[in-house]
Design an enzyme around this catalytic site. Structure first.
Site, mmCIF file in Angstrom:
data_model
loop_
_atom_site.group_PDB
_atom_site.id
_atom_site.type_symbol
_atom_site.label_atom_id
_atom_site.label_comp_id
_atom_site.label_asym_id
_atom_site.label_seq_id
_atom_site.Cartn_x
_atom_site.Cartn_y
_atom_site.Cartn_z
ATOM 1 N N SER A 147 0.884 -1.098 0.090
ATOM 2 C CA SER A 147 -0.041 0.000 -0.016
ATOM 3 C C SER A 147 0.882 1.199 0.039
ATOM 4 O O SER A 147 2.208 1.046 -0.454
ATOM 5 C CB SER A 147 -0.875 0.011 1.294
ATOM 6 O OG SER A 147 -1.882 1.025 1.208
ATOM 7 N N SER A 148 0.445 2.440 0.552
ATOM 8 C CA SER A 148 1.447 3.506 0.460
ATOM 9 C C SER A 148 0.634 4.507 1.562
ATOM 10 O O SER A 148 -0.738 4.493 1.746
ATOM 11 C CB SER A 148 1.299 4.295 -0.597
ATOM 12 O OG SER A 148 1.619 5.602 -0.629
ATOM 13 N N TYR A 162 -3.901 7.548 -7.799
ATOM 14 C CA TYR A 162 -3.018 6.819 -6.807
ATOM 15 C C TYR A 162 -3.422 6.522 -5.549
ATOM 16 O O TYR A 162 -3.245 5.229 -5.214
ATOM 17 C CB TYR A 162 -1.596 7.676 -6.720
ATOM 18 C CG TYR A 162 -0.388 6.867 -6.233
ATOM 19 C CD1 TYR A 162 -0.005 5.694 -6.692
ATOM 20 C CD2 TYR A 162 -0.010 7.384 -4.715
ATOM 21 C CE1 TYR A 162 1.320 5.182 -6.022
ATOM 22 C CE2 TYR A 162 0.798 6.524 -3.977
ATOM 23 C CZ TYR A 162 1.293 5.553 -4.715
ATOM 24 O OH TYR A 162 2.583 4.602 -3.962
ATOM 25 N N LYS A 166 -4.078 2.475 -4.150
ATOM 26 C CA LYS A 166 -3.538 1.958 -2.997
ATOM 27 C C LYS A 166 -4.531 1.382 -1.967
ATOM 28 O O LYS A 166 -4.251 0.356 -1.067
ATOM 29 C CB LYS A 166 -2.387 2.720 -2.426
ATOM 30 C CG LYS A 166 -1.345 2.839 -3.372
ATOM 31 C CD LYS A 166 -0.518 1.402 -3.705
ATOM 32 C CE LYS A 166 0.795 1.534 -4.198
ATOM 33 N NZ LYS A 166 1.514 0.173 -4.365
#
Length: 267
Positions: A147-148, A162, A166
């Site tokens: 993920s982020s 984006y 994620k």
């Protein structure tokens, strides 16, 4: 930084597959797993030479590795990747899905092509990597998805595509953790902040207050390090060490979690 001689070979006998392992975070993960004794499948899509260099670096740790080319946005290639990995090493214990591409674009300018490109790699590919891992891992295996911090950040403009790609991975993580439990497979995701890679070099200025294109890298590093209690930005080894912990048998009670890897940064 500890040398390979100082790192206990706690993953000896394990086999890991790391996607996108020819550079950046994926390379850092592959090398850290190898330092702990794991044999590693180094997946790459186009960068054959860097991937082979990772294999050579792993060999210096005393562990085995093989580079396998596969475009993980295509399910038949994901299937082939797993079959070749199993043919080479005989079994799999650890799968790390490291795919990702970052985009900053105003929402009213996002095209179908943009959407498909980002979600095919960041989201769809990770689902099918996790699916194949669930099927092929031995009992007691480990799945780690990527993920982020962006999945849960607010205040970053032009980042919906984006961030959304994620965020979906975090949902996958919790659901797969339930469904893989009968095989004693744990499923977790990591959510790094800024990590010194080529993606960082291209995009990190977006996260710096008053950042702008062409901003000197020293200023970017300084600006982001100011948010971190440890006074620096991350390097791939930092991420690799956390993944190595999640791959270890002692981590079994960590399951279905999304682990922020920011050094305590507050933005």
């Amino acid at each position: 930084m500890a040398s390979s001689e100082e790192t206990p070979r706690s993953l000896a006998g394990k086999v890991a597959l790391v996607t996108g392992a020819g550079r950046g975070i994926g390379k850092g993960i592959a090398v850290e797993l190898a330092k702990r004794g794991a044999s590693v499948v180094v997946n790459y899509n186009s960068a054959e030479k860097p991937a082979q260099e990772v294999v050579d670096e792993i060999a210096k740790t005393g562990s085995r590795a093989v580079a396998i080319k596969a475009d993980i946005t295509k399910v038949p290639e994901v299937s082939r990747l797993f079959q070749e990995a199993l043919q080479h090493f005989g079994h799999l214990d650890i799968v790390v899905s490291n795919s990702g591409t970052e985009v900053f674009k105003p929402e009213d300018e996002v095209t179908e092509e943009d959407y498909d490109r980002v979600f095919n790699l960041n989201t769809r590919a990770q689902f099918f990597i996790a699916q194949h891992a669930y099927v092929h891992l031995r009992n007691g295996g480990r799945i780690v998805l990527m993920s982020s911090v962006a999945a849960n950040m607010s205040g970053i403009p032009n980042h919906a595509l984006y961030a959304g790609s994620k965020a979906a991975v975090e949902g996958f993580t919790r659901s797969f953790a339930v469904d893989a439990g009968h095989k004693k497979i744990t499923v977790n995701a990591i959510a790094p902040g800024g990590v010194k890679t080529d993606m960082y070099d291209a995009n990190a200025w977006h996260y710096v207050p008053n950042g702008k294109p062409g901003m000197p890298m020293e200023e970017i590093d300084k600006g982001l390090a100011a948010f971190c209690p440890l006074g620096r930005v991350a390097v791939p080894q930092d991420i690799g060490r956390v993944v190595a912990f999640l791959a270890h048998p002692d981590s079994e009670w960590v399951n279905g979690q999304v682990i922020l890897l920011t050094g305590g940064s507050v933005t």
